[in-house]
Structure formats: C-alpha cells, structure tokens
Design an enzyme around this catalytic site. Structure first.
Site, PDB file in Angstrom:
ATOM      1  N   CYS A 115       0.811  -1.228   0.000  1.00 57.08           N
ATOM      2  CA  CYS A 115       0.000   0.000   0.000  1.00 57.08           C
ATOM      3  C   CYS A 115       0.842   1.275   0.000  1.00 57.08           C
ATOM      4  O   CYS A 115       0.332   2.349  -0.337  1.00 57.08           O
ATOM      5  CB  CYS A 115      -0.955   0.008   1.185  1.00 57.08           C
ATOM      6  SG  CYS A 115      -2.138  -1.336   1.113  1.00 57.08           S
ATOM      7  N   HIS A 252      -3.081   7.453   2.334  1.00 57.82           N
ATOM      8  CA  HIS A 252      -3.500   6.155   1.816  1.00 57.82           C
ATOM      9  C   HIS A 252      -4.917   5.873   2.310  1.00 57.82           C
ATOM     10  O   HIS A 252      -5.252   6.152   3.464  1.00 57.82           O
ATOM     11  CB  HIS A 252      -2.538   5.071   2.312  1.00 57.82           C
ATOM     12  CG  HIS A 252      -3.007   3.685   2.001  1.00 57.82           C
ATOM     13  ND1 HIS A 252      -3.453   3.323   0.749  1.00 57.82           N
ATOM     14  CD2 HIS A 252      -3.116   2.580   2.781  1.00 57.82           C
ATOM     15  CE1 HIS A 252      -3.819   2.053   0.778  1.00 57.82           C
ATOM     16  NE2 HIS A 252      -3.623   1.581   1.993  1.00 57.82           N
ATOM     17  N   ASN A 282      -9.926   0.146  -0.374  1.00 55.82           N
ATOM     18  CA  ASN A 282      -8.463   0.220  -0.311  1.00 55.82           C
ATOM     19  C   ASN A 282      -7.911  -0.348  -1.621  1.00 55.82           C
ATOM     20  O   ASN A 282      -7.986  -1.552  -1.857  1.00 55.82           O
ATOM     21  CB  ASN A 282      -7.971  -0.573   0.901  1.00 55.82           C
ATOM     22  CG  ASN A 282      -6.457  -0.562   1.032  1.00 55.82           C
ATOM     23  OD1 ASN A 282      -5.737  -0.144   0.128  1.00 55.82           O
ATOM     24  ND2 ASN A 282      -5.968  -1.035   2.170  1.00 55.82           N
TER      25      ASN A 282
HETATM   26  N1  ACO Z   1     -18.568  -7.968   8.866  1.00 52.71           N
HETATM   27  C1  ACO Z   1     -19.077  -8.152  10.087  1.00 52.71           C
HETATM   28  N2  ACO Z   1     -18.299  -8.410  11.155  1.00 52.71           N
HETATM   29  C2  ACO Z   1     -16.977  -8.483  10.961  1.00 52.71           C
HETATM   30  C3  ACO Z   1     -16.397  -8.302   9.692  1.00 52.71           C
HETATM   31  C4  ACO Z   1     -17.248  -8.030   8.624  1.00 52.71           C
HETATM   32  N3  ACO Z   1     -16.807  -7.821   7.369  1.00 52.71           N
HETATM   33  N4  ACO Z   1     -15.056  -8.402   9.797  1.00 52.71           N
HETATM   34  C5  ACO Z   1     -14.795  -8.646  11.088  1.00 52.71           C
HETATM   35  N5  ACO Z   1     -15.953  -8.703  11.790  1.00 52.71           N
HETATM   36  C6  ACO Z   1     -16.131  -8.938  13.222  1.00 52.71           C
HETATM   37  C7  ACO Z   1     -14.958  -9.628  13.853  1.00 52.71           C
HETATM   38  O1  ACO Z   1     -15.048 -11.019  13.684  1.00 52.71           O
HETATM   39  C8  ACO Z   1     -15.074  -9.189  15.297  1.00 52.71           C
HETATM   40  O2  ACO Z   1     -16.025 -10.011  15.929  1.00 52.71           O
HETATM   41  P1  ACO Z   1     -15.777 -10.549  17.445  1.00 52.71           P
HETATM   42  O3  ACO Z   1     -15.705  -9.293  18.271  1.00 52.71           O
HETATM   43  O4  ACO Z   1     -16.970 -11.397  17.684  1.00 52.71           O
HETATM   44  O5  ACO Z   1     -14.466 -11.271  17.372  1.00 52.71           O
HETATM   45  C9  ACO Z   1     -15.669  -7.780  15.203  1.00 52.71           C
HETATM   46  O6  ACO Z   1     -16.233  -7.682  13.885  1.00 52.71           O
HETATM   47  C10 ACO Z   1     -14.668  -6.683  15.394  1.00 52.71           C
HETATM   48  O7  ACO Z   1     -13.489  -6.987  14.618  1.00 52.71           O
HETATM   49  P2  ACO Z   1     -12.227  -6.047  14.626  1.00 52.71           P
HETATM   50  O8  ACO Z   1     -11.186  -6.663  13.748  1.00 52.71           O
HETATM   51  O9  ACO Z   1     -11.857  -5.674  16.020  1.00 52.71           O
HETATM   52  O10 ACO Z   1     -12.820  -4.742  13.927  1.00 52.71           O
HETATM   53  P3  ACO Z   1     -12.129  -3.337  13.719  1.00 52.71           P
HETATM   54  O11 ACO Z   1     -12.980  -2.284  14.281  1.00 52.71           O
HETATM   55  O12 ACO Z   1     -10.665  -3.363  14.078  1.00 52.71           O
HETATM   56  O13 ACO Z   1     -12.228  -3.177  12.128  1.00 52.71           O
HETATM   57  C11 ACO Z   1     -10.763  -3.382  10.219  1.00 52.71           C
HETATM   58  C12 ACO Z   1     -11.579  -4.098  11.275  1.00 52.71           C
HETATM   59  C13 ACO Z   1     -11.722  -2.600   9.344  1.00 52.71           C
HETATM   60  C14 ACO Z   1     -10.009  -4.399   9.377  1.00 52.71           C
HETATM   61  C15 ACO Z   1      -9.770  -2.398  10.865  1.00 52.71           C
HETATM   62  O14 ACO Z   1      -9.095  -3.054  11.912  1.00 52.71           O
HETATM   63  C16 ACO Z   1      -8.755  -1.820   9.893  1.00 52.71           C
HETATM   64  O15 ACO Z   1      -9.066  -1.019   9.048  1.00 52.71           O
HETATM   65  N6  ACO Z   1      -7.478  -2.165  10.074  1.00 52.71           N
HETATM   66  C17 ACO Z   1      -6.352  -1.577   9.314  1.00 52.71           C
HETATM   67  C18 ACO Z   1      -6.314  -1.935   7.870  1.00 52.71           C
HETATM   68  C19 ACO Z   1      -5.121  -1.242   7.223  1.00 52.71           C
HETATM   69  O16 ACO Z   1      -4.824  -0.082   7.494  1.00 52.71           O
HETATM   70  N7  ACO Z   1      -4.352  -1.914   6.404  1.00 52.71           N
HETATM   71  C20 ACO Z   1      -3.107  -1.312   5.926  1.00 52.71           C
HETATM   72  C21 ACO Z   1      -2.942  -1.251   4.536  1.00 52.71           C
HETATM   73  S1  ACO Z   1      -3.449  -2.681   3.682  1.00 52.71           S
HETATM   74  C22 ACO Z   1      -2.075  -3.253   2.739  1.00 52.71           C
HETATM   75  O17 ACO Z   1      -0.938  -2.865   2.927  1.00 52.71           O
HETATM   76  C23 ACO Z   1      -2.359  -4.352   1.775  1.00 52.71           C
END
Ligand code: ACO
Length: 325
Positions: A115, A252, A282
C-alpha cells in the site's frame, strides 16, 4: 542556487466499470452494509473484469496522465509502476505498460511496497531525476487486489478494490527554496517485524502459488496512526513545514477511521483531507495517485498547493512525501 526538482505535470486515473456494493458482499459473506460503513467508511469498490489485468488498468491511468500533461509516450524516459499484484510473476508489469504505450526507448520497472508502493515509486523516480538519470517519468500505482482476496474471509474481502492512478513528473530547474514546485522531501521506512500482521500466504518461491491476503486488522490499526504520524513529524522537522502549511492531506485510503484519526493527531482540518475510500475501498498502491487525480480533476488541488502524501502497507512499509503541485 538553482536545483532540479521532480515536478508533477499531470495526473490520471482509471477505475474498472464493475461496482461491488456492500449489499452484494453481504450475500457472499456474513457481513452487512452497516458494519462495513461504520468500521471502514467504505460504501462500494471496483472490481476488474475477467481478462483485465493490472497492466491494463495502469496503462489507462498512464494515458490519462499523459493527456492531462499534454505529453505523449515519446516524451517519457522512465516508467515506475508500484504494484503488489503484477500480471505475472515476471516480467514486471511496468514493461507491459511500456510495450502497450508503444515505447521501445527508456526504462520501466516495478516497485513493490504494497500500500505504500506509490510513495516508494515516487521517491525512487525523484532520486533518478535528481541524479540526472531521467527527465520525464510516469509514476503509476495499479492493483487488482480482487485476485488475491479470499472471498470467504469477511475480515479482508470487504476492504479492498481494484484501480490505478498515475502522475507524470518532469525534471525542472527550481530556485531551491521551500516555495519550489515538485517533491520537497521524501521519508520512507520499513520494519519486517510486522510481517505477520499483513501478508499474502503464497508466492513463487514460498509455495509456488499466488496465495491470499491475510491481515490482523485490529493490530495493523493499532500501529497505523502512530508510525505514520512519526514519519510525518520527521518530514516536518526536515523541511521546517508544519501542519498549518499543508493545503491538502492525501493519505492512503485504507480506512476512514485511520485517515480521520491521523488528521486529528496532526491538527489538519477535515476539509483539507482528500478521501476516496468510500467509493474506491483500499486500492493499495493505487489509492494515493487515484486521490490526487480525483482532487485535481474536481479543482481542489491547484498549482502551487502544498500536499502531504502518506501511506502504510504490508511489511510494514510506510512513508511521507511533501510535494508542491
Ligand atoms: N462484517 C461483520 N463483522 C466483521 C467483519 C465483517 N466484514 N469483519 C470482522 N468482523 C467482526 C470480527 O469477527 C469481530 O467479531 P468478534 O468481536 O466477535 O471477534 C468484530 O467484527 C470486530 O473486529 P475487529 O477486527 O476488532 O474490527 P475493527 O474495528 O478493528 O475493524 C478493520 C476491522 C476494518 C479491518 C480495521 O481493523 C482496519 O481497518 N485495520 C487496518 C487496515 C489497514 O490499514 N491496512 C493497511 C494497509 S493494507 C495493505 O498494505 C495491503
């Protein structure tokens, strides 16, 4: 004393026709439009058609950037493509773009920093331009992440989209001041200790397969704001600029919450933040140049504006570039 700077002459972008909405995703995996919007800010993303490859997307963005700059492929002597999803393991997809542009001159190669790739590509091009090894370059970010997603994994498949963005940069003599146009500073970092938080579980040497993207999203989130703000502070310290000098913050586009938290931490008002994540998702290395293209096209980014670009990607890799348009 005058100095050579890499000045942006034009930008371009391309998004595949097919739109994939959150509602459609909710029919594939156990998720909902509400969850995706609340946690990520994403409403929809684009998906490349069958037979449409990263080099096809990159080519269209490159052609648009050349048109915008009023140039042709004959004017270009360097193409650097940032991608983690090349058409083939080799040759580099940049060379395919070079061929499709009808170029038999110059040099083309890929840069791989996921990314953060566009910032790494722009920094590499800037170094070559300042070293006198290139005069006019296409810097492209193009990705087809839809091809490396596990469409049964709701934690990742809802986050990404396909697309491409590009800029044309030119070696221009500038006075050597803070008011110069062009790339004013570039700070890149990487730290392989974070490899397990964001990776693809396949590869030509490791498994002989392409593999699927795997991410510990919550852990990546925890690190993202801190490391990115750190490298931006380095950029400010090196140049003497502050957040108050920034006309446009072009981050990003991974997650609206990360974007807004970073802007808040830096003290940059939300009106100065370019956001495309709602419509693009993304798009990895394509996200920053797509945002530049969109904001130039709609008249927000104008000649002379000071831009702060930043990204974090798998590796981790991350970086910040200060650029006067
Ligand atoms: N739909 C519904 N529920 C979901 C989904 C979904 N698509 N995905 C995860 N959940 C659930 C999980 O299972 C979890 O359930 P649990 O509490 O029963 O275990 C709950 O939702 C919360 O999950 P979290 O992972 O804590 O959710 P969070 O608020 O952290 O959001 C996300 C997840 C969107 C992935 C976030 O953490 C994020 O954006 N992270 C960074 C991504 C990023 O910046 N990547 C860098 C660049 S990418 C690259 O380089 C290729």
């Amino acid at each position: 004393m005058s100095t050579i700077r890499s000045v942006v002459l034009g930008s371009g972008g391309y998004l595949p026709e097919k739109i994939l909405t959150n509602a459609e995703l909710a029919r594939l995996v156990d998720t909902s439009d509400e969850w995706i919007r609340q946690r990520t800010g994403i409403h929809e993303r684009r998906i490349a058609a069958d037979g449409e490859f990263t080099s096809d997307l990159g080519l269209k963005a490159a052609q648009a950037a050349l048109d915008n700059a009023g140039l042709t492929p004959a004017d270009i002597d360097l193409i650097v493509l940032a991608t983690a999803t090349p058409d083939n393991t080799f040759p580099a997809a940049a060379v395919a773009i070079q061929r499709k542009l009808g170029m038999q001159h110059g040099v083309a190669y890929d840069v791989h920093a996921v990314c953060s790739g566009f910032l790494f590509a722009l920094t590499t091009v800037d170094a070559m331009i300042r070293a006198g090894q290139a005069k006019r370059a296409l810097v492209i970010g193009a990705e087809t992440f839809s091809r490396i997603l596990d469409w049964t994994d709701r934690k990742t498949c809802v986050l990404f989209g396909d697309g491409a963005g590009a800029v044309v940069v030119s070696a221009e003599s500038q006075p050597g001041w803070r008011s110069d146009r062009g790339v004013l500073s570039a700070h890149l970092r990487s730290d392989g200790r974070f490899q397990d938080l964001l990776y693809v579980d396949g590869g030509p040497s490791g498994t002989g397969t392409v593999g699927h993207l795997r991410m510990e999203g919550r852990e990546v989130f925890k690190h993202a704001v801190g490391v990115v703000s750190g490298v931006i502070d380095e950029a400010f310290a090196a140049t003497g600029f502050t957040a108050a000098d920034i006309d446009w913050f072009v981050p990003h586009q991974a997650n609206i919450r990360i974007i807004d938290a970073t802007a808040r931490k830096l003290g940059i008002p939300i009106e100065k933040v370019i956001r495309t994540v709602d419509r693009h998702g993304n798009t990895s290395a394509a996200s920053v140049p797509l945002a530049l293209w969109e904001a130039q096209r709609d008249g927000r980014i104008k000649r002379g504006d000071l831009l702060l670009l930043e990204a974090l990607g798998g590796g981790f890799t991350w970086g910040a570039v200060l650029l006067r348009w």
